[in-house]
Design a protein around this motif. Structure first.
Motif, mmCIF file in Angstrom:
data_model
loop_
_atom_site.group_PDB
_atom_site.id
_atom_site.type_symbol
_atom_site.label_atom_id
_atom_site.label_comp_id
_atom_site.label_asym_id
_atom_site.label_seq_id
_atom_site.Cartn_x
_atom_site.Cartn_y
_atom_site.Cartn_z
ATOM 1 N N VAL A 139 39.265 36.825 35.224
ATOM 2 C CA VAL A 139 38.404 38.002 35.768
ATOM 3 C C VAL A 139 39.261 39.050 36.190
ATOM 4 O O VAL A 139 39.944 38.946 37.260
ATOM 5 N N LYS A 140 39.008 39.989 35.515
ATOM 6 C CA LYS A 140 39.946 41.353 35.742
ATOM 7 C C LYS A 140 39.847 41.626 37.351
ATOM 8 O O LYS A 140 40.982 42.158 37.905
ATOM 9 N N GLU A 141 38.573 41.851 37.854
ATOM 10 C CA GLU A 141 38.557 42.285 39.155
ATOM 11 C C GLU A 141 39.158 41.355 40.257
ATOM 12 O O GLU A 141 39.963 42.068 41.212
ATOM 13 N N ILE A 142 39.084 40.138 39.980
ATOM 14 C CA ILE A 142 39.968 39.429 41.088
ATOM 15 C C ILE A 142 41.548 39.380 40.586
ATOM 16 O O ILE A 142 42.033 39.360 41.600
ATOM 17 N N ARG A 143 41.797 39.179 39.369
ATOM 18 C CA ARG A 143 43.356 39.240 39.118
ATOM 19 C C ARG A 143 43.831 40.644 39.500
ATOM 20 O O ARG A 143 45.290 40.511 40.231
ATOM 21 N N ASP A 144 43.262 41.976 39.519
ATOM 22 C CA ASP A 144 43.609 43.009 39.871
ATOM 23 C C ASP A 144 43.910 43.177 41.290
ATOM 24 O O ASP A 144 44.677 44.011 41.988
#
Ligand code: HEC
Ligand code: HEC
Ligand code: HEC
Ligand code: HEC
Length: 155
Positions: A139-144
């Protein structure tokens, strides 16, 4: 944080000792082993649609590449050259994509869902890879968050 690195060190030393052996191979291919260095990727994977798919199912580049890159990574971490929790890491979406295809573009899928496969061969002419349109394993938001944390100078 110190304690964490001691645990990682023990795991890595054990892994090195066993390298080449079956036990070492099995231990160094588990999701838990990967997550000991890649906490943000683990969290962003937990919350995605692929939490039932193992890290290496997407990230393998074949046995030889995995072992050489794995050994190199352990070396980079313990000589302090790369901190996998904070540094931006290299990315090889092409390797990952061939594994996406291995699950999602099989003959079985083509038989069941020919329209999907037909449309996707067109998509792939237009786009460089799957993750141009899909989130993939994280999940991009978490990874970022790790990059945001780095920028703010936080731990
Ligand atoms: C000892 C810590 C450590 C462990 C354990 C570890 N990694 Fe890494 N990982 C790193 C480092 C350091 C890099 C950056 C390597 C570089 O700069 O080339 C990295 C880079 C990566 C990358 C991006 C570059 C590439 O090679 O594709 C992926 C994907 C990755 N790791 C997946 C995994 C998976 C899957 C596992 C479990 C099989 C794993 N890692 C286990 C430290 C680790
Ligand atoms: C080991 C097999 C495997 C690999 C490798 C894999 N997937 Fe999946 N994928 C699944 C499973 C299982 C699901 C969840 C069940 C389902 O919806 O089919 C899923 C779900 C999806 C979905 C959601 C489908 C829906 O109906 O909402 C997309 C999109 C997707 N994957 C794309 C990718 C991409 C892009 C990659 C490569 C980065 C990839 N997958 C790699 C097995 C895999
Ligand atoms: C140009 C954008 C684009 C690219 C590139 C792309 N997709 Fe898709 N994908 C879509 C769209 C839009 C849908 C939903 C409608 C459809 O099936 O066309 C979709 C649907 C899916 C689904 C769900 C199918 C279903 O009905 O259950 C999966 C799985 C999937 N894609 C995997 C992949 C994989 C694997 C790749 C790389 C090989 C990839 N996609 C590349 C846009 C794209
Ligand atoms: C469904 C496929 C999939 C799964 C499962 C998956 N990843 Fe990824 N991962 C990707 C994609 C796609 C990227 C972005 C392109 C690339 O670097 O390969 C990525 C990027 C990465 C990176 C690159 C560095 C970064 O932060 O950008 C690391 C490290 C990583 N993943 C580790 C893991 C670990 C650890 C697990 C298991 C806990 C895991 N991945 C599970 C698809 C997956």
């Amino acid at each position: 944080m110190k304690k964490f690195w001691v645990v990682v060190l023990i795991v890595a030393v054990l892994a090195l000792l066993a390298l080449g052996g079956t036990a070492g191979h099995q231990m160094t291919t588990t999701d838990a082993f990967c997550s000991s260095c890649h906490a943000y990727e683990k969290a962003s994977w937990d919350h995605g649609v692929h939490h039932s798919v193992g890290c290496l199912d997407c990230h393998t580049g074949g046995f030889v590449r995995d072992k050489t890159q794995g050994t190199r990574k352990v070396y980079l971490v313990f000589t302090g050259q790369v901190d996998p929790h904070h540094d931006r890491l290299a990315s090889y979406p092409d390797i990952t994509m061939s594994n996406c295809i291995g699950c999602h573009m099989t003959e079985e899928v083509a038989e069941k869902n020919p329209i999907y496969v037909e449309r996707h061969s067109e998509y792939l002419v237009a786009a460089e890879n799957c993750i141009a349109c899909h989130e993939g394993g994280h999940v991009k938001e978490i990874r970022d968050k790790r990059y945001l944390a780095v920028r703010r100078g936080e731990q």
